[in-house]
Design a protein around this motif. Structure first.
Motif, PDB file in Angstrom:
ATOM      1  N   MET A 112     -40.283 -28.737 -76.905  1.00 20.07           N
ATOM      2  CA  MET A 112     -39.531 -29.059 -78.110  1.00 20.07           C
ATOM      3  C   MET A 112     -38.708 -30.336 -77.982  1.00 20.07           C
ATOM      4  SD  MET A 112     -40.642 -26.811 -80.087  1.00 20.07           S
ATOM      5  CE  MET A 112     -39.616 -27.163 -81.524  1.00 20.07           C
ATOM      6  N   LEU A 113     -38.875 -31.075 -76.880  1.00 19.76           N
ATOM      7  CA  LEU A 113     -38.241 -32.385 -76.779  1.00 19.76           C
ATOM      8  C   LEU A 113     -39.002 -33.382 -77.656  1.00 19.76           C
ATOM      9  CD1 LEU A 113     -37.569 -32.725 -72.933  1.00 19.76           C
ATOM     10  CD2 LEU A 113     -35.910 -32.179 -74.726  1.00 19.76           C
ATOM     11  N   PRO A 114     -38.331 -34.390 -78.214  1.00 20.05           N
ATOM     12  CA  PRO A 114     -39.034 -35.408 -79.010  1.00 20.05           C
ATOM     13  C   PRO A 114     -40.097 -36.115 -78.174  1.00 20.05           C
ATOM     14  CG  PRO A 114     -36.664 -35.545 -79.358  1.00 20.05           C
ATOM     15  CD  PRO A 114     -36.865 -34.588 -78.221  1.00 20.05           C
ATOM     16  N   GLY A 115     -41.239 -36.408 -78.810  1.00 19.83           N
ATOM     17  CA  GLY A 115     -42.326 -37.064 -78.120  1.00 19.83           C
ATOM     18  C   GLY A 115     -42.300 -38.567 -78.310  1.00 19.83           C
ATOM     19  N   ASP A 116     -43.408 -39.222 -77.936  1.00 19.91           N
ATOM     20  CA  ASP A 116     -43.486 -40.680 -78.014  1.00 19.91           C
ATOM     21  C   ASP A 116     -44.513 -41.153 -79.036  1.00 19.91           C
ATOM     22  OD1 ASP A 116     -45.734 -39.859 -76.713  1.00 19.91           O
ATOM     23  OD2 ASP A 116     -45.379 -40.999 -74.870  1.00 19.91           O
ATOM     24  N   TYR A 181     -44.393 -29.828 -85.640  1.00 20.00           N
ATOM     25  CA  TYR A 181     -44.740 -30.607 -86.834  1.00 20.00           C
ATOM     26  C   TYR A 181     -43.635 -30.541 -87.892  1.00 20.00           C
ATOM     27  CZ  TYR A 181     -47.170 -32.138 -91.037  1.00 20.00           C
ATOM     28  OH  TYR A 181     -47.508 -32.794 -92.184  1.00 20.00           O
ATOM     29  N   VAL A 182     -43.134 -29.346 -88.133  1.00 18.17           N
ATOM     30  CA  VAL A 182     -42.113 -29.184 -89.169  1.00 18.17           C
ATOM     31  C   VAL A 182     -40.845 -29.959 -88.813  1.00 18.17           C
ATOM     32  CG1 VAL A 182     -40.584 -27.499 -90.280  1.00 18.17           C
ATOM     33  CG2 VAL A 182     -43.005 -26.955 -89.934  1.00 18.17           C
ATOM     34  N   LEU A 183     -40.471 -29.953 -87.546  1.00 25.11           N
ATOM     35  CA  LEU A 183     -39.257 -30.650 -87.106  1.00 25.11           C
ATOM     36  C   LEU A 183     -39.476 -32.142 -86.874  1.00 25.11           C
ATOM     37  CD1 LEU A 183     -37.874 -27.969 -84.620  1.00 25.11           C
ATOM     38  CD2 LEU A 183     -37.139 -28.402 -86.965  1.00 25.11           C
ATOM     39  N   ARG A 184     -40.675 -32.615 -87.063  1.00 25.44           N
ATOM     40  CA  ARG A 184     -40.998 -34.035 -86.910  1.00 25.44           C
ATOM     41  C   ARG A 184     -40.553 -34.557 -85.541  1.00 25.44           C
ATOM     42  NH1 ARG A 184     -44.806 -34.984 -90.666  1.00 25.44           N
ATOM     43  NH2 ARG A 184     -44.219 -34.089 -92.665  1.00 25.44           N
ATOM     44  N   LEU A 185     -41.078 -33.939 -84.502  1.00 25.65           N
ATOM     45  CA  LEU A 185     -40.691 -34.299 -83.137  1.00 25.65           C
ATOM     46  C   LEU A 185     -41.557 -35.410 -82.553  1.00 25.65           C
ATOM     47  CD1 LEU A 185     -40.012 -30.749 -81.643  1.00 25.65           C
ATOM     48  CD2 LEU A 185     -38.368 -32.401 -82.546  1.00 25.65           C
ATOM     49  N   ASP A 186     -42.411 -36.009 -83.387  1.00 24.28           N
ATOM     50  CA  ASP A 186     -43.279 -37.103 -82.935  1.00 24.28           C
ATOM     51  C   ASP A 186     -44.154 -36.675 -81.759  1.00 24.28           C
ATOM     52  OD1 ASP A 186     -42.179 -38.744 -84.871  1.00 24.28           O
ATOM     53  OD2 ASP A 186     -40.642 -39.543 -83.537  1.00 24.28           O
ATOM     54  N   ARG A 187     -44.707 -35.493 -81.880  1.00 24.28           N
ATOM     55  CA  ARG A 187     -45.615 -34.964 -80.882  1.00 24.28           C
ATOM     56  C   ARG A 187     -46.939 -34.590 -81.552  1.00 24.28           C
ATOM     57  NH1 ARG A 187     -42.672 -33.470 -76.157  1.00 24.28           N
ATOM     58  NH2 ARG A 187     -44.483 -32.321 -75.447  1.00 24.28           N
ATOM     59  N   VAL A 188     -47.954 -34.333 -80.732  1.00 25.56           N
ATOM     60  CA  VAL A 188     -49.260 -33.931 -81.250  1.00 25.56           C
ATOM     61  C   VAL A 188     -49.310 -32.408 -81.337  1.00 25.56           C
ATOM     62  CG1 VAL A 188     -51.748 -33.953 -80.886  1.00 25.56           C
ATOM     63  CG2 VAL A 188     -50.369 -35.959 -80.253  1.00 25.56           C
ATOM     64  N   SER A 189     -49.473 -31.899 -82.533  1.00 20.07           N
ATOM     65  CA  SER A 189     -49.663 -30.460 -82.733  1.00 20.07           C
ATOM     66  C   SER A 189     -51.158 -30.196 -82.754  1.00 20.07           C
ATOM     67  CB  SER A 189     -49.010 -30.001 -84.045  1.00 20.07           C
ATOM     68  OG  SER A 189     -47.620 -30.238 -84.026  1.00 20.07           O
ATOM     69  N   SER A 190     -51.656 -29.623 -81.658  1.00 17.84           N
ATOM     70  CA  SER A 190     -53.101 -29.533 -81.473  1.00 17.84           C
ATOM     71  C   SER A 190     -53.563 -28.102 -81.285  1.00 17.84           C
ATOM     72  CB  SER A 190     -53.520 -30.370 -80.260  1.00 17.84           C
ATOM     73  OG  SER A 190     -54.880 -30.194 -79.955  1.00 17.84           O
ATOM     74  N   VAL A 191     -54.714 -27.795 -81.843  1.00 18.29           N
ATOM     75  CA  VAL A 191     -55.312 -26.478 -81.648  1.00 18.29           C
ATOM     76  C   VAL A 191     -55.726 -26.301 -80.188  1.00 18.29           C
ATOM     77  CG1 VAL A 191     -57.650 -27.243 -82.203  1.00 18.29           C
ATOM     78  CG2 VAL A 191     -57.012 -24.856 -82.565  1.00 18.29           C
ATOM     79  N   ASP A 192     -56.007 -27.402 -79.482  1.00 16.85           N
ATOM     80  CA  ASP A 192     -56.361 -27.299 -78.073  1.00 16.85           C
ATOM     81  C   ASP A 192     -55.189 -26.835 -77.227  1.00 16.85           C
ATOM     82  OD1 ASP A 192     -58.912 -28.056 -78.614  1.00 16.85           O
ATOM     83  OD2 ASP A 192     -58.694 -30.125 -77.958  1.00 16.85           O
TER      84      ASP A 192
END
Length: 233
Positions: A112-116, A181-192
């Motif tokens: 849940m940390l912000p991504g890049d 995705y909802v929190l807009r953490l700039d991460r990839v939300s992936s089914v993998d």
């Protein structure tokens, strides 16, 4: 002699302690382990910077290591209280409860940390992201809910089956991916990520299966029912 009775709590405790000791020695001796220890020690070079401690993988990993004695103490206190109350499988249940929290919360914190990424990215195509993951990413994803998969069947009778553990891991992972995705953490939300997280929970459940299955292969009763059965006898 009742062959379906769970192994003695003391034996289970010794096995868990031995596994932890072997893992610690291996991490200290092996080359990758030494590299990981150097990474974990990074926050010690900037002890006054809260960002390093609470908003980086290195800081969270070090806090997790520092919290290990507290986790063991919590398990010991819970086990003593249960044994004093005459509860069955006091050590097994207490270690499972603490293990679920201790082994899962740090990973969720990191996720849940912000991504890049420049924006929130969604991938619903199976195996697309998996093909681009390096070994470290795959191992990390396998470990996210490994503690949940390992300890949950030891504590609760209802999810004590491999399909249910897989479903639990997948549900928890999907919830985190949606939250990213909802929190807009700039991460990839992936089914993998969901698939690999669930696989990690399932593999861990297979490792702990000797302690949560009876001799005939059926799930052990819940600890509360074990106590009732013993009282009835």
């Amino acid at each position: 002699m009742d062959q379906s009775a769970p192994p003695p709590a003391r034996r289970t405790y010794k096995i868990v302690v031995a596994v932890l000791a072997v893992a610690a020695v291996a991490a200290a001796v092996l080359g990758p382990g030494r590299t990981a220890l150097r990474m974990v020690a990074m926050p010690l070079h900037r002890p006054g910077d809260p960002y390093v401690w609470f908003n980086t993988f290195n800081g969270i990993a070090l806090l997790t290591l520092l919290a290990l004695p507290l986790a063991l103490l919590a398990a010991w206190v819970l086990a003593r209280r249960r044994r004093a109350a005459g509860a069955a499988s006091a050590w097994r249940v207490s270690l499972a409860e603490v293990g679920i929290v201790y082994g899962t919360v740090p990973w969720v914190w990191m996720i849940m940390l912000p991504g890049d990424e420049d924006r929130a990215v969604v991938n619903l195509v199976p195996l697309r992201d998996l093909a681009t993951m390096d070994a470290g990413q795959v191992i990390g994803n396998l470990l996210v809910f490994a503690a949940l998969g390992f300890f949950t069947p030891l504590r609760f009778a209802a999810p004590a089956s491999l399909p249910r553990v897989l479903a639990l891991g997948a549900a928890c992972s999907a919830l985190l991916e949606v939250a990213q995705y909802v929190l807009r953490l700039d991460r990839v939300s992936s089914v993998d990520d969901v698939l690999v997280n669930a696989a990690g929970a399932g593999l861990a459940a297979l490792v702990s299966r000797p302690w949560w299955r009876t001799a005939d292969g059926s799930p052990r009763p819940a600890p509360e029912r074990e106590s009732e059965a013993k009282a009835a006898r």
